[in-house]
Design a protein around this motif. Structure first.
Motif, PDB file in Angstrom:
ATOM      1  N   VAL A   2      38.720  42.324  40.184  1.00 25.99           N
ATOM      2  CA  VAL A   2      37.427  41.853  39.679  1.00 25.99           C
ATOM      3  C   VAL A   2      36.566  41.293  40.800  1.00 25.99           C
ATOM      4  O   VAL A   2      35.338  41.465  40.793  1.00 25.99           O
ATOM      5  CB  VAL A   2      37.648  40.790  38.583  1.00 25.99           C
ATOM      6  N   LEU A   3      37.194  40.640  41.781  1.00 21.14           N
ATOM      7  CA  LEU A   3      36.432  39.987  42.843  1.00 21.14           C
ATOM      8  C   LEU A   3      35.501  40.949  43.588  1.00 21.14           C
ATOM      9  O   LEU A   3      34.316  40.638  43.764  1.00 21.14           O
ATOM     10  CB  LEU A   3      37.383  39.287  43.823  1.00 21.14           C
ATOM     11  N   PRO A   4      35.983  42.136  44.047  1.00 27.30           N
ATOM     12  CA  PRO A   4      35.053  43.053  44.730  1.00 27.30           C
ATOM     13  C   PRO A   4      33.896  43.494  43.847  1.00 27.30           C
ATOM     14  O   PRO A   4      32.786  43.725  44.342  1.00 27.30           O
ATOM     15  CB  PRO A   4      35.948  44.240  45.110  1.00 27.30           C
ATOM     16  N   GLU A   5      34.141  43.616  42.534  1.00 23.05           N
ATOM     17  CA  GLU A   5      33.066  44.011  41.637  1.00 23.05           C
ATOM     18  C   GLU A   5      31.993  42.931  41.545  1.00 23.05           C
ATOM     19  O   GLU A   5      30.799  43.224  41.518  1.00 23.05           O
ATOM     20  CB  GLU A   5      33.633  44.321  40.238  1.00 23.05           C
ATOM     21  N   ILE A   6      32.435  41.671  41.492  1.00 21.65           N
ATOM     22  CA  ILE A   6      31.459  40.577  41.428  1.00 21.65           C
ATOM     23  C   ILE A   6      30.671  40.482  42.727  1.00 21.65           C
ATOM     24  O   ILE A   6      29.449  40.282  42.714  1.00 21.65           O
ATOM     25  CB  ILE A   6      32.174  39.244  41.127  1.00 21.65           C
ATOM     26  N   THR A   7      31.354  40.636  43.868  1.00 20.08           N
ATOM     27  CA  THR A   7      30.672  40.513  45.160  1.00 20.08           C
ATOM     28  C   THR A   7      29.670  41.639  45.399  1.00 20.08           C
ATOM     29  O   THR A   7      28.814  41.514  46.274  1.00 20.08           O
ATOM     30  CB  THR A   7      31.698  40.490  46.303  1.00 20.08           C
ATOM     31  N   LYS A   8      29.771  42.736  44.648  1.00 15.88           N
ATOM     32  CA  LYS A   8      28.767  43.801  44.764  1.00 15.88           C
ATOM     33  C   LYS A   8      27.406  43.342  44.246  1.00 15.88           C
ATOM     34  O   LYS A   8      26.371  43.868  44.661  1.00 15.88           O
ATOM     35  CB  LYS A   8      29.213  45.040  43.972  1.00 15.88           C
ATOM     36  N   HIS A   9      27.419  42.400  43.332  1.00  8.82           N
ATOM     37  CA  HIS A   9      26.179  41.978  42.671  1.00  8.82           C
ATOM     38  C   HIS A   9      25.754  40.561  43.032  1.00  8.82           C
ATOM     39  O   HIS A   9      24.568  40.234  42.948  1.00  8.82           O
ATOM     40  CB  HIS A   9      26.351  42.067  41.144  1.00  8.82           C
ATOM     41  N   VAL A  10      26.712  39.724  43.405  1.00  3.31           N
ATOM     42  CA  VAL A  10      26.425  38.312  43.701  1.00  3.31           C
ATOM     43  C   VAL A  10      26.545  38.103  45.200  1.00  3.31           C
ATOM     44  O   VAL A  10      27.591  38.372  45.795  1.00  3.31           O
ATOM     45  CB  VAL A  10      27.389  37.377  42.958  1.00  3.31           C
ATOM     46  N   LEU A  62      27.885  26.673  32.560  1.00  2.00           N
ATOM     47  CA  LEU A  62      26.978  26.633  33.704  1.00  2.00           C
ATOM     48  C   LEU A  62      27.353  27.719  34.716  1.00  2.00           C
ATOM     49  O   LEU A  62      26.467  28.371  35.288  1.00  2.00           O
ATOM     50  CB  LEU A  62      27.023  25.256  34.368  1.00  2.00           C
ATOM     51  N   LEU A  63      28.657  27.936  34.927  1.00  2.00           N
ATOM     52  CA  LEU A  63      29.088  28.989  35.845  1.00  2.00           C
ATOM     53  C   LEU A  63      28.601  30.356  35.371  1.00  2.00           C
ATOM     54  O   LEU A  63      28.113  31.169  36.178  1.00  2.00           O
ATOM     55  CB  LEU A  63      30.614  28.987  35.969  1.00  2.00           C
ATOM     56  N   ALA A  64      28.719  30.624  34.074  1.00  3.96           N
ATOM     57  CA  ALA A  64      28.249  31.896  33.527  1.00  3.96           C
ATOM     58  C   ALA A  64      26.747  32.067  33.734  1.00  3.96           C
ATOM     59  O   ALA A  64      26.265  33.150  34.091  1.00  3.96           O
ATOM     60  CB  ALA A  64      28.612  31.992  32.043  1.00  3.96           C
ATOM     61  N   ASP A  65      25.990  30.992  33.514  1.00  2.72           N
ATOM     62  CA  ASP A  65      24.536  31.055  33.723  1.00  2.72           C
ATOM     63  C   ASP A  65      24.209  31.332  35.186  1.00  2.72           C
ATOM     64  O   ASP A  65      23.287  32.114  35.489  1.00  2.72           O
ATOM     65  CB  ASP A  65      23.888  29.741  33.283  1.00  2.72           C
ATOM     66  N   LEU A  66      24.952  30.701  36.099  1.00  4.37           N
ATOM     67  CA  LEU A  66      24.697  30.911  37.523  1.00  4.37           C
ATOM     68  C   LEU A  66      25.035  32.334  37.940  1.00  4.37           C
ATOM     69  O   LEU A  66      24.327  32.936  38.763  1.00  4.37           O
ATOM     70  CB  LEU A  66      25.521  29.907  38.348  1.00  4.37           C
ATOM     71  N   LEU A  67      26.120  32.896  37.394  1.00  9.64           N
ATOM     72  CA  LEU A  67      26.463  34.289  37.701  1.00  9.64           C
ATOM     73  C   LEU A  67      25.372  35.236  37.206  1.00  9.64           C
ATOM     74  O   LEU A  67      24.983  36.173  37.924  1.00  9.64           O
ATOM     75  CB  LEU A  67      27.804  34.643  37.059  1.00  9.64           C
ATOM     76  N   MET A  68      24.891  35.014  36.002  1.00 11.00           N
ATOM     77  CA  MET A  68      23.826  35.859  35.450  1.00 11.00           C
ATOM     78  C   MET A  68      22.553  35.738  36.284  1.00 11.00           C
ATOM     79  O   MET A  68      21.868  36.723  36.551  1.00 11.00           O
ATOM     80  CB  MET A  68      23.557  35.466  34.001  1.00 11.00           C
ATOM     81  N   ALA A  69      22.243  34.511  36.711  1.00  4.23           N
ATOM     82  CA  ALA A  69      21.041  34.299  37.522  1.00  4.23           C
ATOM     83  C   ALA A  69      21.137  34.995  38.872  1.00  4.23           C
ATOM     84  O   ALA A  69      20.116  35.400  39.436  1.00  4.23           O
ATOM     85  CB  ALA A  69      20.803  32.796  37.715  1.00  4.23           C
ATOM     86  N   GLN A  70      22.372  35.143  39.381  1.00  6.67           N
ATOM     87  CA  GLN A  70      22.578  35.818  40.665  1.00  6.67           C
ATOM     88  C   GLN A  70      22.582  37.329  40.531  1.00  6.67           C
ATOM     89  O   GLN A  70      22.677  38.040  41.526  1.00  6.67           O
ATOM     90  CB  GLN A  70      23.906  35.360  41.278  1.00  6.67           C
ATOM     91  N   ILE A  78      31.055  37.990  31.005  1.00  7.35           N
ATOM     92  CA  ILE A  78      31.868  37.768  29.803  1.00  7.35           C
ATOM     93  C   ILE A  78      33.346  37.774  30.168  1.00  7.35           C
ATOM     94  O   ILE A  78      34.133  36.959  29.653  1.00  7.35           O
ATOM     95  CB  ILE A  78      31.555  38.847  28.750  1.00  7.35           C
ATOM     96  N   TRP A  79      33.750  38.679  31.071  1.00  5.57           N
ATOM     97  CA  TRP A  79      35.163  38.738  31.496  1.00  5.57           C
ATOM     98  C   TRP A  79      35.577  37.408  32.126  1.00  5.57           C
ATOM     99  O   TRP A  79      36.651  36.889  31.826  1.00  5.57           O
ATOM    100  CB  TRP A  79      35.352  39.878  32.486  1.00  5.57           C
ATOM    101  N   VAL A  80      34.736  36.856  33.014  1.00  2.83           N
ATOM    102  CA  VAL A  80      35.050  35.591  33.673  1.00  2.83           C
ATOM    103  C   VAL A  80      35.170  34.476  32.636  1.00  2.83           C
ATOM    104  O   VAL A  80      36.064  33.623  32.707  1.00  2.83           O
ATOM    105  CB  VAL A  80      33.979  35.244  34.732  1.00  2.83           C
ATOM    106  N   ARG A  81      34.280  34.480  31.649  1.00  4.12           N
ATOM    107  CA  ARG A  81      34.319  33.438  30.621  1.00  4.12           C
ATOM    108  C   ARG A  81      35.628  33.500  29.827  1.00  4.12           C
ATOM    109  O   ARG A  81      36.274  32.479  29.589  1.00  4.12           O
ATOM    110  CB  ARG A  81      33.125  33.591  29.684  1.00  4.12           C
ATOM    111  N   PHE A  82      36.039  34.704  29.428  1.00  6.82           N
ATOM    112  CA  PHE A  82      37.293  34.844  28.679  1.00  6.82           C
ATOM    113  C   PHE A  82      38.503  34.511  29.551  1.00  6.82           C
ATOM    114  O   PHE A  82      39.481  33.925  29.083  1.00  6.82           O
ATOM    115  CB  PHE A  82      37.423  36.264  28.126  1.00  6.82           C
ATOM    116  N   TRP A  83      38.435  34.918  30.820  1.00  9.64           N
ATOM    117  CA  TRP A  83      39.540  34.658  31.749  1.00  9.64           C
ATOM    118  C   TRP A  83      39.766  33.155  31.937  1.00  9.64           C
ATOM    119  O   TRP A  83      40.899  32.694  32.081  1.00  9.64           O
ATOM    120  CB  TRP A  83      39.220  35.326  33.085  1.00  9.64           C
ATOM    121  N   ALA A  84      38.689  32.386  31.929  1.00 14.49           N
ATOM    122  CA  ALA A  84      38.789  30.947  32.187  1.00 14.49           C
ATOM    123  C   ALA A  84      38.980  30.117  30.914  1.00 14.49           C
ATOM    124  O   ALA A  84      39.286  28.924  31.010  1.00 14.49           O
ATOM    125  CB  ALA A  84      37.544  30.465  32.927  1.00 14.49           C
ATOM    126  N   SER A  85      38.841  30.727  29.748  1.00 14.81           N
ATOM    127  CA  SER A  85      38.883  29.959  28.498  1.00 14.81           C
ATOM    128  C   SER A  85      40.201  30.185  27.750  1.00 14.81           C
ATOM    129  O   SER A  85      40.887  31.194  27.942  1.00 14.81           O
ATOM    130  CB  SER A  85      37.717  30.356  27.596  1.00 14.81           C
TER     131      SER A  85
END
Length: 296
Positions: A2-10, A62-70, A78-85
């Protein structure tokens, strides 16, 4: 995965280190060490500060909002939210398992995702604050949740004043998101021939230390690396003593022979010493001490 996928956008700032390509702990220390060495004849100060609470302090919403803003895609957010909850854990003592404890605070520690998500969560606090003039050079950098402010100028007052201002600015941003710095982990050091007085970091009067510890590296106010070398060589001696104790206790009959001891040295002792002494190369005497220490 998941990390490389997130770093492609953030995209984080160049001054933020941790869980990123070409932005690991050695790069953090190399930047800071080069800054000190380059301005060795000027008044230089380093402030080390740490966000209180660690991974438990992260607000998932707040983390989800910051990811979306980036620019992170909704599916990954959504994956990060489920992973952490809705996580749960059990403790095992002498073969007996405890009841389940549900963990709904912060994000899981020990994951490759953690350092990068820390960077996203604290990006507004540790964002670039660069100031380069003929009289003053200042920058802010961070490694995960550890922040550093470095400044150099022609006088003590010229560098301590901006350090106080930058700290107050970082604190104000942190408080706006319900975060704060730990007063117990806040230290600063001054390099220069004159005596350094205290400075005001928020409401706390802080006095300079003679030995600043930052991410495994120790900076002494006399610019020498001897304290750093001594610390990590002592750590190496502790590891070496434990290896010897294992060899004496179990002996060759239990499978702890010469080959196993050598593997333990390679797998535990050398990494400990190498991690702490990676950047020591400017003092020939220190390098010689390290070589003698490892060879024996």
């Amino acid at each position: 995965m998941v990390l490389p996928e997130i770093t492609k956008h953030v995209d984080l700032d160049d001054t933020q280190f941790g869980s990123r390509s070409t932005r690991v702990v050695y790069d953090t220390m190399a930047v800071l060490y080069e800054f000190i060495a380059t301005h060795k004849d000027r008044y230089t100060t380093i402030l080390s500060m740490d966000i209180e609470g660690g991974s438990d302090s992260i607000d998932i919403d707040l983390l989800a909002d910051l990811l979306m803003a980036q620019g992170c895609p909704r599916s990954l957010t959504i994956w990060v939210r489920f992973w952490a909850s809705n996580r749960h854990a059990r403790f095992r003592f002498n073969g007996c398992a405890s009841k389940e404890f549900y963990l709904n605070k912060g994000i899981p520690q020990g994951s490759p995702l953690l350092p990068f998500l820390f960077g996203v969560y604290f990006a507004d606090i540790f964002g670039p604050r660069l100031k380069y003039t003929p009289l003053l050079q200042l920058f802010v950098s961070s490694y995960v949740d550890d922040g550093l402010v470095a400044a150099t100028g022609d006088s003590i007052a010229m560098v301590t004043g901006p350090i106080e201002e930058v700290y107050e600015n970082c604190s104000q941003v942190a408080r706006g998101g319900g975060r704060q710095f730990s007063a117990l982990k806040m230290e600063w050091i001054g390099f220069g021939k004159d005596d350094w007085s205290s400075c005001m970091l928020g409401d706390v009067e802080c006095f300079p230390t003679d030995d600043l510890h930052v991410l495994g590296m120790r900076f002494a106010c006399n610019h020498k690396m001897s304290n750093h070398v001594n610390y990590w060589l002592d750590r190496g001696l502790m590891v070496r003593a434990r290896i010897r104790a294992l060899a004496r206790r179990f002996g060759s009959d239990s499978g702890i022979g010469g080959w196993e001891v050598m593997r333990l040295v390679q797998g535990s002792y050398l990494p400990v010493v190498d991690y702490g002494l990676e950047l020591v190369a400017s003092d020939a005497a220190d390098v010689k001490r390290i070589n003698i220490h490892i060879q024996h």
